[in-house]
Design a protein around this motif. Structure first.
Motif, mmCIF file in Angstrom:
data_model
loop_
_atom_site.group_PDB
_atom_site.id
_atom_site.type_symbol
_atom_site.label_atom_id
_atom_site.label_comp_id
_atom_site.label_asym_id
_atom_site.label_seq_id
_atom_site.Cartn_x
_atom_site.Cartn_y
_atom_site.Cartn_z
ATOM 1 N N ARG A 1 9.544 9.489 5.531
ATOM 2 C CA ARG A 1 8.759 9.522 6.765
ATOM 3 C C ARG A 1 8.040 10.858 6.979
ATOM 4 O O ARG A 1 7.443 11.085 8.026
ATOM 5 N N GLN A 2 8.082 11.743 5.976
ATOM 6 C CA GLN A 2 7.428 13.045 6.094
ATOM 7 C C GLN A 2 6.027 13.050 5.486
ATOM 8 O O GLN A 2 5.363 14.085 5.471
ATOM 9 N N THR A 3 5.575 11.917 4.977
ATOM 10 C CA THR A 3 4.265 11.868 4.310
ATOM 11 C C THR A 3 3.142 12.311 5.253
ATOM 12 O O THR A 3 2.993 11.789 6.351
ATOM 13 N N ASN A 4 2.366 13.289 4.789
ATOM 14 C CA ASN A 4 1.252 13.820 5.572
ATOM 15 C C ASN A 4 0.134 14.208 4.609
ATOM 16 O O ASN A 4 0.263 14.037 3.401
ATOM 17 N N ASN A 5 -0.965 14.733 5.149
ATOM 18 C CA ASN A 5 -2.141 15.032 4.330
ATOM 19 C C ASN A 5 -2.473 13.801 3.493
ATOM 20 O O ASN A 5 -2.570 13.869 2.260
ATOM 21 N N LEU A 6 -2.649 12.699 4.181
ATOM 22 C CA LEU A 6 -2.784 11.398 3.523
ATOM 23 C C LEU A 6 -4.240 10.970 3.425
ATOM 24 O O LEU A 6 -4.928 10.795 4.431
ATOM 25 N N LEU A 7 -4.711 10.810 2.185
ATOM 26 C CA LEU A 7 -6.030 10.251 1.899
ATOM 27 C C LEU A 7 -5.788 8.826 1.428
ATOM 28 O O LEU A 7 -5.262 8.598 0.337
ATOM 29 N N ALA A 8 -6.141 7.868 2.280
ATOM 30 C CA ALA A 8 -5.742 6.474 2.047
ATOM 31 C C ALA A 8 -6.956 5.572 1.968
ATOM 32 O O ALA A 8 -7.960 5.796 2.658
ATOM 33 N N ILE A 9 -6.842 4.558 1.127
ATOM 34 C CA ILE A 9 -7.957 3.616 0.969
ATOM 35 C C ILE A 9 -7.529 2.204 1.338
ATOM 36 O O ILE A 9 -6.374 1.822 1.225
ATOM 37 N N LEU A 10 -8.526 1.437 1.781
ATOM 38 C CA LEU A 10 -8.411 -0.005 1.973
ATOM 39 C C LEU A 10 -9.352 -0.625 0.956
ATOM 40 O O LEU A 10 -10.502 -0.205 0.833
ATOM 41 N N TRP A 11 -8.863 -1.600 0.201
ATOM 42 C CA TRP A 11 -9.708 -2.237 -0.800
ATOM 43 C C TRP A 11 -9.703 -3.749 -0.619
ATOM 44 O O TRP A 11 -8.847 -4.309 0.058
ATOM 45 N N ASP A 12 -10.699 -4.377 -1.209
ATOM 46 C CA ASP A 12 -10.836 -5.829 -1.139
ATOM 47 C C ASP A 12 -11.504 -6.301 -2.428
ATOM 48 O O ASP A 12 -12.031 -5.492 -3.204
ATOM 49 N N PHE A 13 -11.470 -7.579 -2.665
ATOM 50 C CA PHE A 13 -12.177 -8.146 -3.812
ATOM 51 C C PHE A 13 -13.629 -8.395 -3.431
ATOM 52 O O PHE A 13 -13.912 -9.102 -2.464
ATOM 53 N N ILE A 14 -14.538 -7.802 -4.167
ATOM 54 C CA ILE A 14 -15.965 -8.057 -4.011
ATOM 55 C C ILE A 14 -16.493 -8.517 -5.370
ATOM 56 O O ILE A 14 -16.362 -7.795 -6.363
ATOM 57 N N ILE B 1 -2.333 16.728 -1.424
ATOM 58 C CA ILE B 1 -2.794 15.513 -0.763
ATOM 59 C C ILE B 1 -2.104 14.298 -1.363
ATOM 60 O O ILE B 1 -2.038 14.160 -2.588
ATOM 61 N N GLU B 2 -1.588 13.451 -0.519
ATOM 62 C CA GLU B 2 -0.974 12.198 -0.956
ATOM 63 C C GLU B 2 -2.051 11.106 -0.925
ATOM 64 O O GLU B 2 -2.913 11.078 -0.045
ATOM 65 N N ILE B 3 -1.990 10.222 -1.905
ATOM 66 C CA ILE B 3 -2.950 9.124 -2.021
ATOM 67 C C ILE B 3 -2.217 7.794 -1.871
ATOM 68 O O ILE B 3 -1.176 7.584 -2.503
ATOM 69 N N LYS B 4 -2.759 6.904 -1.056
ATOM 70 C CA LYS B 4 -2.163 5.570 -0.936
ATOM 71 C C LYS B 4 -3.257 4.520 -0.810
ATOM 72 O O LYS B 4 -4.343 4.796 -0.288
ATOM 73 N N ALA B 5 -2.940 3.329 -1.301
ATOM 74 C CA ALA B 5 -3.905 2.226 -1.277
ATOM 75 C C ALA B 5 -3.272 0.980 -0.674
ATOM 76 O O ALA B 5 -2.057 0.769 -0.790
ATOM 77 N N THR B 6 -4.089 0.173 -0.031
ATOM 78 C CA THR B 6 -3.627 -1.110 0.496
ATOM 79 C C THR B 6 -4.807 -2.078 0.495
ATOM 80 O O THR B 6 -5.966 -1.649 0.519
ATOM 81 N N CYS B 7 -4.514 -3.356 0.458
ATOM 82 C CA CYS B 7 -5.592 -4.353 0.616
ATOM 83 C C CYS B 7 -5.553 -4.834 2.070
ATOM 84 O O CYS B 7 -6.196 -4.258 2.924
#
Length: 256
Positions: free
Chosen positions: A167-180, A129-135
């Motif tokens: 461009r082959q990234t798959n099985n992606l568990l991705a998060i969106l984060w913010d400041f709380i 599983i690939e992991i990625k994060a973004t705001c």
């Protein structure tokens, strides 16, 4: 934090569930708590670690913390990739033969794990599983002042995406984060195991003497929408629920 979970979607590979939705939420809260403790500890020395890191490094750190948290809550079905440039981030060890193979790829010296060769880990034989994060992306500074580090972004969010080196990234568990309350916090988690090349944009190569040091592919808007349809958990907060219900993302308002 309280999260709304989606039991209709699962974190599965080739028809096998690798980690439960409940365990992902446990990993999210574990990650959030670790980040908050880091903030509190460094503030004791009058240091804001998030300002030191800057937004790009901070998002990378969120991804690393989350990956470690998922690994910890995976009941040994996933292990951290032993090479910093390996692919994917979490490698599959959900059967005894896969776990034994993984253990054959490193040695332990003075209590530290030493991988034998990068080629074993990029790509890893059994995947994972690939992991990625973004705001988020907010309007241009010409339109409104950019949020500063520590300032909530959801009310200004116009888009978000994830980036990869290919461009082959798959099985992606991705998060969106913010400041709380000043602290980076995971607000949504998504998973897809059916991403294709067209879900990723054309690879942008670094320019000579440019600011970018590596090649990058940015997920397309259709890819982002696809990821959002595979939502796993959303923070139980009307502001985020309403925002993510937009047609270009989840497409409907989820219920707590």
């Amino acid at each position: 934090m309280k999260y709304i979970k989606n039991d209709k979607n699962s974190i599965s590979i080739d028809g096998t569930v690798i980690i439960s939705t409940d365990s992902v939420i446990e990993a999210i809260n574990f990650c959030n708590n670790a980040i908050r403790k880091l903030y509190e500890q460094t503030k004791e020395f009058d240091i804001n670690i998030f300002e030191i890191l800057g937004m790009r490094n901070l998002s990378g750190m969120m991804g690393e913390y989350f990956a470690k948290s998922v690994q910890k809550h995976s009941s040994n079905c996933l292990q951290s990739n032993l090479h910093q440039d390996g692919y994917p981030d979490l490698i599959l060890t959900n059967t005894s033969d896969k776990l034994n193979y993984y253990k054959s790829l490193y040695t332990i010296v003075n209590g530290k794990i030493h991988p034998k060769d990068k080629s074993f880990f990029s790509p890893y034989k059994y995947g994972g599983i690939e992991i990625k994060a973004t705001c988020s992306t907010t309007p241009s500074a010409k339109i409104m002042a950019k949020p500063i580090i520590g300032e909530k972004r959801i009310d200004k969010m116009v888009s978000f995406d994830w980036k990869a080196h290919h461009r082959q990234t798959n099985n992606l568990l991705a998060i969106l984060w913010d400041f709380i309350n000043d602290v980076p916090t995971i607000v949504a988690c998504f998973y897809r195991n059916d991403l294709v090349i067209d879900d990723w944009g054309k690879i942008v190569q670094p320019k000579i003497d440019g600011g970018r040091t590596t090649s990058v592919s940015i997920m397309t808007s259709l890819g982002v929408s696809k990821m959002c349809k595979g939502w796993i958990a959303i923070i139980d907060d009307d502001e985020y629920i309403n925002k993510l219900s937009h047609e270009k993302w989840i497409g409907y308002r989820i219920k707590s």
